[in-house]
Design an enzyme around this catalytic site. Structure first.
Site, mmCIF file in Angstrom:
data_model
loop_
_atom_site.group_PDB
_atom_site.id
_atom_site.type_symbol
_atom_site.label_atom_id
_atom_site.label_comp_id
_atom_site.label_asym_id
_atom_site.label_seq_id
_atom_site.Cartn_x
_atom_site.Cartn_y
_atom_site.Cartn_z
ATOM 1 N N GLU A 92 0.811 -1.215 0.000
ATOM 2 C CA GLU A 92 0.000 0.000 0.000
ATOM 3 C C GLU A 92 0.850 1.273 0.000
ATOM 4 O O GLU A 92 0.457 2.276 -0.579
ATOM 5 C CB GLU A 92 -0.938 0.020 1.211
ATOM 6 C CG GLU A 92 -1.950 -1.129 1.264
ATOM 7 C CD GLU A 92 -2.986 -1.043 0.153
ATOM 8 O OE1 GLU A 92 -3.280 0.067 -0.306
ATOM 9 O OE2 GLU A 92 -3.474 -2.119 -0.259
ATOM 10 N N SER A 382 -54.040 -28.214 2.819
ATOM 11 C CA SER A 382 -54.508 -29.210 3.792
ATOM 12 C C SER A 382 -53.716 -29.180 5.091
ATOM 13 O O SER A 382 -54.111 -29.811 6.064
ATOM 14 C CB SER A 382 -54.401 -30.601 3.187
ATOM 15 O OG SER A 382 -55.238 -30.690 2.065
#
Lengths: 684, 369
Positions: A92, A382
């Site tokens: 970085e 059902s």
């Protein structure tokens, strides 16, 4: 004037021009500096305050931490692998230790590339500038933002040591899959602490912040591996490692933690927990309050539930004729996106306490966060019949041996069209006892019962059991016309499993504030809402559904423990349900499409609850109850068993393969074999 | 001196390399080199920014997060403060009813088993037995599972959960609001006269008659009738009338003492043991000293005021029994004055009130009898 003089004159003019321009720029810069100074954000002191926000911690039922919300899991630099620190610096900002917030040479180089090389944009943010951006600014790229970011970076450099800056940086950078900060990342990807990372692992992680999604090693391993090599080359170039070390690290096989453990296990469950917490305490308290939340989630059970849904739905895809996803073939993936796939939901509840053990709201949380288990209302078909039978037993004092006639039924409805329900097979079988009617899920008999019982009584039973959705007191409620959520069905059937004692379902056991003070704790208290004897009669009939009825596939798939349940399939096969339970665990499974579309096999045959939901239930329950001893449902003292003829309902002295065992309450009788069979309920 | 253009290259060079331009060049060059080498500009700007840091706004993502954290902390603190306040109130509470009054629908109270036992023991027996039998409580306590007690307001009144250490309710006790009201009646004096309370309407005696009958009974029976005389002794005013309730609850009968002060009438409840109270009823009825209302006792249906105002049924008889007079004839035959005479009595008492002292006057009454 000679040419030389002219050149000197021009050069001098240029020099003075540049000098004036630089001077003007300096003045303008100074003026601008003072103008934007008032908008420049204040830097917190000490800098570690940025990682002081306590995270809200979510724990499983076994006190294993399963999620952090907000906050950071900060570690001091001394507890971070040196490989990782070096890798971050090398990748970085390799002049991090020497600059004062700005790397001028790199900035000039980046400026040159950005301005003069077409199509290339190069960034030159130092670690401090990145920290400044992450802490104070939005991610919108503007020149003003860049200048402010730079000024704050300069201030941070002036005020804090390099180690303080680096510590703040590595504790807040995102690594993907929800990991913020190196400690979380190390745990998520490798299941170890940041201190334990080796060179290869550190290099992989150091490469992720550049593009957490792009380099996600679970999804794009090769990309991540290439990025790791870039990091290793930077480490080599900056002299942190030797060539041999770099090569060895590049060759090393990375032992990533299994994806299922690294990703958020129980995301649907955790979403439900977060939603409930937000409702109770507000979003600020949840995301910034540092709560300690203990849930009822059992990660292993949840993982089994997710696996069962995934497996069941994959099987269903094949039945429907949807091609299996091929990860390597882009075309197949596109095809798969085009083909709408059925969804599923599963809810599992401990019947003795109401503790929710697992929630699966869809086939893949990362594809769709819509939680079908608790947000989706669907017709239960059902699956609603047990409430009808209970209401009939309670109100009309019927029993499972009562003979009914399966025949065409038309119920007149005032001010509306007559209702003529049909059986699933469009056929009628004539006389049969009530137990057989439920086992075979005979619609006409359920319709006759609701007519005699009154729909309001059915609604009342469902409500008592814990169904919260609005239920219309209409005759068609007998066949599940009112929409309910899978969560409600599981909760309501758990009441049957628990002998009529209802436990309110819950997913949060306790909540504490950051100082350990209790904000709430759940009390496990049951409420008797159903008559135990009638409940036992209904449960006994539902056992027959599992042993010999529409859910008998449960047994063929190898589930042997005593269990009861009821399947449900709605018109046009929009929904397929199964809610089943053992005495200790009640699980509901729903399968269907999000939009109104019938579940049909490739040969256009409709798919029922028994075919779509029962296998998922069985896969899950086989794992969830593995090792549990067989336990019968609690039998009330005021009942007795009788063997009866399934057609006449008369007692049979010598039980054979055709006789049916029924449960009678105290005072209930069945006809004797020498008497004529009779229907106990007059029907139209 | 005005500027003139150099005429030749030598002059140009002389001017270019004169002291001022060279110094200016060196200065600028040095500044640039020093900046590159020592970052003086960053340092200077950094120092300035550090010095002005406190004057700048607390804006940006991290500060917003901080503000949200403050809101979160305040929210949680408020909840905790409320809970603490409840806890303090609960800790201070001397009776179950005080706790019930302090609770809201969404706020329960957690007690230790010992605290609950203390509160339970303070309840009048009639009420305590309605909630839970002391033997069952003892059994639960002895089993060692009972870890905490949670009380919350819900239908039908107050719900008490006896919890184990896993927060599972071992036993749920329901205290209906009617029972809470009744509890309150025991804890405080009731406003008004005995006639305001239906269960006392039928057996009202003058205090003279009552205490005369009481004094004639053996000491052990007296203690059975008024087991806690302290409550009466601590009252101000004079006992005007005494009434015995129509109900027997778990072997106890309530006795209402109507106190009169200069400004008001109050009724204080005492629960006497059934066997002892029967003795005084017999004594009172034999002596014919009642100022019984006109209604005949045997015509009255027993009323169970603890069971949500419904009349008792046969099924309730083991808990609540109506008192049948042992000798109804004696009651009806000698049942004192009609209600009109009651008014006379009241008027006499009104006259007497003029010299009422704030002290209890049982002795004076007894002496007068």
């Amino acid at each position: 004037m000679s040419i030389t003089m002219k050149i000197i004159q021009k050069l001098l003019a240029l020099f003075y021009f540049l000098l004036c321009a630089a001077g003007i720029c300096a003045l303008l810069g100074a003026a601008y500096f003072f103008i934007i100074l008032k908008d420049l954000p204040q830097v917190p002191d000490p800098l570690s305050r940025i990682i002081e926000t306590p995270p809200t911690e979510i724990y499983s039922a076994s006190q294993e931490r399963i999620m952090l919300i907000g906050g950071r899991e900060a570690v001091p630099l001394t507890l971070v692998s040196e490989h990782f620190i070096n890798a971050v610096i090398a990748t970085e900002d390799h002049r991090f230790r020497t600059h004062h917030g700005v790397d001028k040479l790199r900035t000039l180089k980046a400026l040159y590339i950005t301005l003069f090389i077409k199509g290339k944009v190069q960034g030159a943010s130092t670690i401090t500038q990145q920290l400044s951006k992450n802490l104070f600014f939005s991610f919108r790229q503007t020149y003003i933002r860049k200048i402010k970011e730079l000024l704050v970076a300069i201030q941070i450099e002036k005020k804090y040591t390099k180690d303080e800056i680096l510590e703040a940086y590595i504790n807040q950078i995102p690594f993907g899959v929800g990991a913020h900060g190196i400690e979380q990342a190390a745990k998520k990807f490798f299941g170890k602490s940041a201190l334990e990372l080796n060179l290869a692992e550190a290099a992989l992680l150091a490469g992720l912040p550049k593009g957490p999604a792009r380099y996600n090693p679970y999804l794009h391993f090769e990309r991540a591996k290439n990025r790791q090599k870039v990091v290793l080359s930077r480490l080599l170039a900056t002299g942190y490692i030797t060539k041999e070390e770099s090569d060895a690290a590049a060759r090393e096989e990375l032992q990533l933690r299994p994806k299922s453990l690294a990703s958020r296990t129980g995301s649907y469950f955790l979403d439900a927990v977060i939603r409930e917490l937000e409702d109770r305490y507000g979003p600020e308290a949840v995301y910034h309050g540092g709560l300690k939340v203990t849930t009822t989630l059992e990660p292993q059970i949840q993982a089994w539930a997710e696996d069962a849904v995934e497996k069941g739905l994959s099987d269903l895809d094949k039945v429907i004729g949807i091609k299996e996803a091929n990860k390597e073939t882009t075309d197949n993936k596109k095809d798969l996106k085009k083909a709408e796939r059925p969804q599923g939901a599963l809810v599992s509840i401990d019947t003795n306490s109401g503790a929710v053990k697992a929630i699966v709201g869809g086939r893949n949380y990362f594809e769709t966060e819509y939680n079908r288990a608790i947000q989706s209302s669907r017709r239960p078909g059902s699956g609603f019949k047990p409430f009808v039978y209970y209401a009939a037993f309670e109100k009309l004092n019927l029993n499972p041996a009562t003979v009914m006639i399966d025949k065409p039924v038309t119920i007149k409805i005032k001010g509306a069209k007559n209702w003529s329900p049909k059986n699933f097979g469009k056929k009628n079988s004539g006389p049969m006892i009530i137990k057989t009617a439920l086992t075979k899920s005979v619609n006409t008999i359920a319709a006759q019962l609701v007519e005699k019982t009154d729909p309001k009584a059915v609604v009342s039973v469902a409500k008592r059991c814990g169904v919260k959705s609005r239920l219309k007191p209409v005759y068609s409620i007998a066949l599940g016309a009112s929409e309910v959520k899978p969560f409600e069905m599981a909760s309501a059937f758990a009441t049957f499993a628990n002998g009529g004692v209802r436990h309110k379902p819950f997913i949060i056991k306790s909540v504490e504030d950051p100082f350990g003070r209790i904000l709430e704790e759940h009390l496990v208290a049951g409420e008797k809402v159903l008559d135990p004897a009638i409940t036992y009669q209904v449960v006994n009939m539902m056992q027959a559904v599992v042993d010999a009825g529409t859910a008998r596939r449960v047994r063929s798939l190898g589930f042997v423990l005593p269990a009861a349940g009821k399947t449900g399939t709605t018109d046009d096969y929009f929904d397929a349900w199964f809610t089943g339970f053992t005495p200790s665990l009640c699980t509901t499974v729903w399968v269907g499409y999000d939009r109104k579309k019938g579940l049909r096999a490739s040969n256009r045959v409709g798919i029922t609850g028994g075919r779509a939901a029962v296998p998922i239930w069985s896969y899950f329950m086989l794992k969830a109850t593995d090792g549990d001893p067989p336990r019968e449902f609690t039998r009330p003292s005021n009942i007795e068993f009788k063997n009866v003829d399934p057609l006449t309902g008369c007692e049979v002295d010598d039980p054979n393969g055709k006789t049916v065992q029924v449960v009678l309450r105290k005072g209930q009788t069945v006809c004797q074999k020498d008497k004529q069979p009779k229907t106990n309920v007059n029907t139209q | 001196m005005s500027w003139s253009k150099p005429k030749n290259i030598t002059e140009w060079l002389r001017r270019v390399f004169s002291v001022r331009p060279v110094m200016l060049f060196i200065f600028i060059f040095a500044a640039l080199v020093l900046e590159l080498r020592f970052d003086w500009m960053e340092k200077a700007v950094g120092s300035y920014l550090v010095s002005t840091n406190d004057m700048r706004p607390q804006s940006g993502a991290i500060w917003e997060k901080g503000q949200q954290m403050t809101v979160a902390r305040k929210t949680l603190e408020k909840i905790i403060i409320n809970r603490e306040a409840y806890r303090r109130e609960v800790k201070k509470a001397e009776t179950l009813n005080e706790i019930a009054r302090s609770l809201t629908e969404d706020q329960g109270a957690m007690l230790s088993p010992d605290k609950f036992k203390r509160l339970y023991l303070k309840l009048p027996n009639t009420i305590a037995l309605k909630i839970i039998s002391p033997f069952e409580l003892l059994d639960l306590y002895n089993q060692g599972e009972w870890d905490r007690t949670y009380l919350n307001k819900a239908e039908p009144g107050l719900i008490v959960h006896l919890l184990n250490d896993e927060n599972r309710s071992l036993r749920m006790l329901e205290i209906p609001s009617t029972l809470l009201t009744h509890m309150e009646q025991f804890e405080t004096e009731l406003e008004g006269s005995l006639e305001n309370y239906p269960r006392f309407e039928n057996r009202i005696y003058s205090s003279i008659s009552f205490f005369t009958a009481l004094s004639a009974l053996p000491e052990s029976i007296k203690q059975g009738i008024i087991p806690k005389p302290e409550k009466l002794l601590s009252m101000h005013g004079r006992i005007q009338r005494v009434s015995i309730s129509d109900e027997v609850i778990y072997g106890f009968i309530e006795i209402g003492f109507e106190f009169v002060t200069v400004t008001e009438k109050k009724v204080v409840l005492i629960e006497g043991e059934e066997w002892a109270v029967w003795d005084i009823i017999n004594a009172l009825e034999r002596g014919g000293k009642t100022i019984q209302t006109e209604k005949k006792v045997e015509e009255k249906q027993p009323i169970d005021i603890l069971s949500t105002g419904e009349e008792s049924t046969g099924e309730d008889s083991e808990k609540t029994e109506g008192i049948d007079s042992p000798d109804p004839n004696s009651m009806t035959g000698e049942a004192g004055e009609p209600i009109e005479e009651m008014e006379d009595t009241d008027s006499i008492i009104e006259e007497d009130l003029e010299d009422v002292t704030p002290e209890i006057s049982i002795e004076r009454e007894e002496g007068g009898a």
